[in-house]
Design a protein around this motif. Sequence first.
Motif: not given
Length: 337
Positions: A254-278
Motif C-alpha cells: 500500500x505504501x507504493x500508492x503514496x508516490x503513484x504517478x498522476x493518471x487519467x482517472x478512468x476507473x472508480x477503484x483507483x488506489x492512488x492515495x493522493x487523490x482517489x483513495x485516502x
Amino acid sequence: MGIILMARFPTDSKEFAKRIFYTVFMGSENSSKDTKKRAKDLADEIGSWHLDVSIDGVVSALLTLFQTLTGKRPRYKVDGGSNIENLGLQNIQARIRMVLAFMLASLLPWVHNKPGFYLVLGSSNVDEGLRGYLTKYDCSSADINPIGSISKQDLRAFLRWAAVHLGYSSLAEIEAAPPTAELEPIRSNYSQLDEVDMGMTYEELSVYGRLRKIFRCGPVSMFKNLCYRWGSRLSPLEVADKVKHFFKYYSINRHKMTVMTPSYHAESYSPEDNRFDLRQFLYNSRWPYQFSKIDELVKELDGEVAFGETSDQDRSRANGVGMGVVAAGSGDPKSGL
C-alpha cells in the motif's frame, strides 16, 4: 506541441508523432526477441522516434559495485538464488529504466537542437497498483500515466478494438501475448508470467478492486461477497485463501500508492492515495482479527455453498455489477451502507 520549422506543418499523424513522441525499448538479457519485435512494429505504426537500448551494461556495473562493497553477488532464483536475491535483481533492472527514461526526456531535445524537455509517460495499470505488482520508482514512475487508472481487462479490450478500428494491427499480437515483466531469465522450463507471480488473475484483481474501493469491503465482508459471487465454483476455504492472499499483498504494498504517478482517472477503484483513495498506507499485513473471523466463517460453512449463484449468474456478473451480499444485484456503491 512540436516545432514548426519554416511554417511546415505535419502532413499526417505519423509525421506529427515523429516530432513529439519518443519510444524506447530498454531490453535486457531477460527480454525476448518477440517482445522487442512487437515494440518496434508498434512504433513503426505510430510513427514515433524509436530507440533500442540494452541496459545489461548498467546492470552489470551496479552488481560489480555491490560485489565490491559486500563481497557477494546475487543470483536469480532459477540459478539457485533466494527470493530476496531474485527480487533485488529484478528491481535493479526496473529502476534503471526509470532513470534512463528521465535522462532521455531531458536530453533528447538538446540532442536534436530543440528547446525544452519531454514528459515521461508511465505504463502501469490500476490493477498492478492495487496489488502492488510494480517496483517503487521503476518505469511506473513518470510525469503522467495515461493508463494508470484503467483496469487490465479494459486495456486489453481497447487493444483488441484499436487493432481493428484504428489500424494498429500490431496491437492484436501485443494483446494476445501472455503478460510478463521479463525481469527473470528465460529457461526451457521456466518463463516469468505476471499472473503466476501475483498468485491471482487480472480478472480477479478487478473484482477485488471494486469490492475494496467502491463497496468499502474489508477482508470479512469481501469474503462474504465472494462466497456469493464465486460460490458455484469455489469452496468457502478456497475463497478465504484468495481473499487472504489479496489483502496480504494489498497491505504490504500500500505504501507504493503514496508516490503513484498522476493518471487519467478512468476507473472508480483507483488506489492512488493522493487523490482517489485516502485510506491509510500502513496496515498490519497479518490482519489477525479479520483473518481469524474468516476462519470461523469457513468452519461454519464447511462443505456448504454459502451464497452460491448458479454458473449462468456468475458469468452474468463478470462485468462487476452486483457484487454480492452487501449490494446484491445493485450497481449503486452506497447500497447496503
